[in-house]
Design a protein around this motif. Structure first.
Motif, mmCIF file in Angstrom:
data_model
loop_
_atom_site.group_PDB
_atom_site.id
_atom_site.type_symbol
_atom_site.label_atom_id
_atom_site.label_comp_id
_atom_site.label_asym_id
_atom_site.label_seq_id
_atom_site.Cartn_x
_atom_site.Cartn_y
_atom_site.Cartn_z
ATOM 1 N N UNK A 96 26.200 31.227 46.523
ATOM 2 C CA UNK A 96 27.711 31.034 45.685
ATOM 3 C C UNK A 96 29.154 30.522 45.542
ATOM 4 N N UNK A 97 29.203 32.671 46.134
ATOM 5 C CA UNK A 97 30.550 32.675 46.791
ATOM 6 C C UNK A 97 31.568 31.996 47.938
ATOM 7 N N UNK A 98 30.098 31.295 48.800
ATOM 8 C CA UNK A 98 30.487 30.292 49.715
ATOM 9 C C UNK A 98 31.272 29.128 48.868
ATOM 10 N N UNK A 99 31.021 28.183 48.068
ATOM 11 C CA UNK A 99 30.856 27.405 47.686
ATOM 12 C C UNK A 99 31.689 26.965 46.746
ATOM 13 N N UNK A 100 32.396 28.255 46.528
ATOM 14 C CA UNK A 100 33.144 28.450 45.303
ATOM 15 C C UNK A 100 34.906 28.398 46.758
ATOM 16 N N UNK A 101 34.901 28.767 47.711
ATOM 17 C CA UNK A 101 35.801 29.258 48.551
ATOM 18 C C UNK A 101 35.742 27.615 49.125
ATOM 19 N N UNK A 102 35.088 27.193 49.153
ATOM 20 C CA UNK A 102 34.804 25.654 49.588
ATOM 21 C C UNK A 102 36.076 24.944 48.530
ATOM 22 N N UNK A 103 35.355 25.128 47.555
ATOM 23 C CA UNK A 103 36.270 24.307 46.866
ATOM 24 C C UNK A 103 37.771 24.265 46.494
ATOM 25 N N UNK A 104 37.883 26.054 46.466
ATOM 26 C CA UNK A 104 38.945 26.254 46.514
ATOM 27 C C UNK A 104 40.035 25.792 47.136
ATOM 28 N N UNK A 105 39.603 24.358 48.580
ATOM 29 C CA UNK A 105 40.314 24.456 49.622
ATOM 30 C C UNK A 105 41.482 25.794 50.031
ATOM 31 N N UNK A 106 41.091 26.779 50.036
ATOM 32 C CA UNK A 106 42.159 27.512 50.091
ATOM 33 C C UNK A 106 42.644 27.565 51.506
ATOM 34 N N UNK A 107 43.430 28.494 52.064
ATOM 35 C CA UNK A 107 43.425 28.321 53.900
ATOM 36 C C UNK A 107 43.593 29.731 54.669
ATOM 37 N N UNK A 108 43.018 30.749 53.629
ATOM 38 C CA UNK A 108 42.653 31.462 53.949
ATOM 39 C C UNK A 108 40.572 31.895 54.287
ATOM 40 N N UNK A 109 40.843 32.943 54.755
ATOM 41 C CA UNK A 109 38.823 32.540 54.809
ATOM 42 C C UNK A 109 38.056 33.882 54.327
ATOM 43 N N UNK A 110 37.071 33.471 54.371
ATOM 44 C CA UNK A 110 36.366 33.990 52.614
ATOM 45 C C UNK A 110 36.646 35.639 52.494
ATOM 46 N N UNK A 111 36.287 36.249 53.139
ATOM 47 C CA UNK A 111 36.670 37.647 53.146
ATOM 48 C C UNK A 111 37.826 37.933 52.436
ATOM 49 N N UNK A 112 39.369 36.881 53.021
ATOM 50 C CA UNK A 112 40.534 37.516 52.763
ATOM 51 C C UNK A 112 41.220 36.828 51.268
ATOM 52 N N UNK A 113 40.509 35.473 50.794
ATOM 53 C CA UNK A 113 40.180 34.741 49.435
ATOM 54 C C UNK A 113 39.438 35.768 48.325
ATOM 55 N N UNK A 114 38.075 35.998 49.153
ATOM 56 C CA UNK A 114 37.981 37.077 47.646
ATOM 57 C C UNK A 114 38.325 38.370 47.776
ATOM 58 N N UNK A 115 39.507 39.343 48.538
ATOM 59 C CA UNK A 115 39.675 40.348 48.155
ATOM 60 C C UNK A 115 40.828 40.046 47.604
ATOM 61 N N UNK A 116 41.892 39.337 47.197
ATOM 62 C CA UNK A 116 43.032 38.083 46.902
ATOM 63 C C UNK A 116 42.323 38.228 45.554
ATOM 64 N N UNK A 117 41.242 37.578 45.049
ATOM 65 C CA UNK A 117 40.201 37.581 44.295
ATOM 66 C C UNK A 117 39.980 39.235 42.723
ATOM 67 N N UNK A 118 39.549 39.840 43.999
ATOM 68 C CA UNK A 118 39.741 40.711 43.532
ATOM 69 C C UNK A 118 40.366 41.341 43.207
ATOM 70 N N UNK A 119 41.926 41.701 43.482
ATOM 71 C CA UNK A 119 42.947 42.107 43.562
ATOM 72 C C UNK A 119 43.159 41.903 41.741
ATOM 73 N N UNK A 120 43.158 40.695 41.743
ATOM 74 C CA UNK A 120 44.031 40.070 40.994
ATOM 75 C C UNK A 120 43.588 40.691 39.327
ATOM 76 N N UNK A 121 42.058 41.182 39.464
ATOM 77 C CA UNK A 121 41.312 41.589 37.957
ATOM 78 C C UNK A 121 41.421 43.126 37.904
ATOM 79 N N UNK A 122 41.954 43.394 38.803
ATOM 80 C CA UNK A 122 41.839 44.726 39.160
ATOM 81 C C UNK A 122 43.482 45.489 38.549
ATOM 82 N N UNK A 123 43.207 46.735 38.016
ATOM 83 C CA UNK A 123 44.200 47.311 37.110
ATOM 84 C C UNK A 123 44.046 48.654 37.549
ATOM 85 N N UNK A 124 45.250 49.075 37.664
ATOM 86 C CA UNK A 124 45.459 51.131 37.849
ATOM 87 C C UNK A 124 46.330 51.440 36.374
ATOM 88 N N UNK A 125 46.060 52.606 35.982
ATOM 89 C CA UNK A 125 46.429 52.667 35.081
ATOM 90 C C UNK A 125 46.704 54.824 35.800
#
Length: 454
Positions: A96-125
């Motif tokens: 499912x993640x692979x299909x979402x990565x294809x639909x996003x048409x991102x120039x990043x690799x899957x690992x880098x795309x996932x890492x950037x997506x996780x960092x967007x929803x990450x909060x540090x307090x």
């Protein structure tokens, strides 16, 4: 515009204001209900950076605490930590993640795309005067948010260990290479020292120098004695028989014995000469004995005088040779000390490198971390957003402001006379009276109230 006019406008436009408020709150409620629920899970970490390091024994100064905390926050938000989370959870292997990565048409690799997506929803307090860090992750799936938050906590703990171990491992490799160079240098210096000792026959330079110096001093003393004997021999040649004999007797035991025997023989000869005549056999025998002893004494004294010259020359020659030998030994000792200092320096450098290698190797094998997990992330029971009560409160405040603004705007577009003051302002004529006929009491109270307030 004074307060009474503003109040009258609000009373006149209260329907518009109330409508605007109702529309705003209704819209906010509708949007809040239509929004997808977002859950938030938090893992609590604590930094035990104060105190001595269990491996190196170093103590961090208090001035580094502020910068240290900021650095740790940047490490948590780094892409390396996010990539480690992706690898630990194997998110890049999900179809499912692979299909979402294809639909996003991102120039990043899957690992880098996932890492950037996780960092967007990450909060540090974190707090200013606290060593506690809260790692929070937001998402639509409550269980997934807890898993990601705990994964970031574990990844951060692993990263902190690697950041400590990797430099130590690189330093250990460097010290190992340098240790080989220093070992070769030490072996070369030791070999040169050994060859020099063998070639010059030196075991202990200081001991040998002391022995040769003592021998030089003994030769100097012997030369002084030989020179004294030589002075006695020269004085004999000049007619100083007594001085020569005194020196010879003092230095030669045979001459001393002959002198004693001669004295005894002369004493016996004197006694015989007083009792017997010159032709008596005893007289002749005693006289012959005295002459013989005198001849032997004279011969030994002459031999001693001749040997004094040769002895003085031999001792002087030996003394010069010993001086040359001592000087050469001094030069050899200086060169030997230089070689020994080279060996000592190489040994000291080798020992220091060995000590640093042992320390860095121990640090490189350590799995101790200054980061501890205080509380693991739990699956949240309630969504973190949307917060309907908060949204309605904010929308009520915003709707009131929008309603008042809409009422004022409508009043500016459609200007009405709300009070006697408005007539004075418009007609520039005085008001003689106000007719209140047909006005209900409640309405009349509303009209009078602004005057009382004014």
């Amino acid at each position: 515009m004074d307060f009474s006019r503003f109040f009258l406008i609000i009373l006149a436009r209260h329907k518009l204001i109330l409508l605007t408020l109702i529309v705003t709150m209704s819209t906010t409620l509708l949007v809040s209900l239509l929004m997808s629920k977002s859950y938030k899970s938090t893992a609590v970490m604590v930094l035990t950076h104060k105190g001595a390091d269990p491996v190196t024994g170093l103590i961090m100064s208090p001035q580094q605490i502020t910068g240290y905390m900021a650095t740790q926050l940047d490490i948590i938000k780094s892409s390396r930590t996010a990539l480690m989370v992706v690898d630990q959870l194997r998110l890049d292997q999900n179809e499912a993640v692979a299909s979402q990565h294809k639909q996003s048409n991102s120039s990043l690799g899957m690992r880098e795309w996932l890492a950037a997506l996780l960092l967007k929803n990450l909060e540090i307090e974190t707090s200013r005067d606290s060593s506690v860090i809260r790692i929070s992750f937001k998402g639509t799936d409550p269980a997934f948010t807890a898993v990601i938050a705990n994964a970031f906590a574990n990844a951060y703990q692993e990263i902190s260990i690697r950041l400590t171990v990797e430099p130590s491992q690189k330093a250990a490799t460097y010290f190992t290479d340098q240790l080989n160079v220093l070992r070769d240098r030490l072996e070369t210096a030791q070999k040169k020292l050994t060859q020099y000792q063998h070639s010059h026959g030196i075991v202990d330079a200081d001991f040998r120098l002391d022995v040769e110096t003592k021998r030089l001093n003994d030769l100097a003393s012997q030369l002084v004695v030989a020179q004294a004997d030589l002075i006695g021999a020269e004085s004999k040649q000049e007619g100083g028989n007594r001085i020569s004999e005194a020196h010879s007797i003092a230095r030669n035991t045979v001459i001393n014995n002959l002198k004693i025997n001669l004295s005894q023989a002369e004493s016996r000869f004197s006694d015989i000469a007083q009792k017997l005549g010159k032709n008596h056999p005893s007289y002749i025998g005693a006289k012959a004995e005295v002459d013989k002893l005198r001849s032997e004494l004279s011969r030994h004294i002459s031999f001693t005088d001749r040997s004094a010259v040769n002895q003085e020359a031999e001792i002087r020659k030996a003394l010069e040779e010993q001086k040359i030998k001592v000087l050469a030994l001094n030069r050899s000792r200086d060169e030997l000390q230089i070689l020994e200092r080279e060996v000592d320096g190489a040994q000291q450098a080798y020992n220091s490198a060995m000590q640093r290698l042992n320390q860095t190797s121990l640090e490189g094998q350590s799995n101790l971390s200054s980061v501890s997990i205080l509380d693991t992330a739990k699956t949240p029971d309630k969504p973190d957003s949307p917060k309907i009560l908060l949204n309605l409160t904010l929308s009520a405040f915003l709707g009131t402001l929008l309603g008042v603004g809409a009422g004022l705007l409508a009043e500016m577009i459609d200007r009405r006379v709300r009070s006697a003051e408005d007539l004075v302002d418009v007609l520039h004529a005085p008001v003689l009276g106000i007719i209140k006929r047909g006005i209900p009491k409640e309405r009349g109270l509303q009209l009078v109230l602004p005057r009382l307030l004014r």
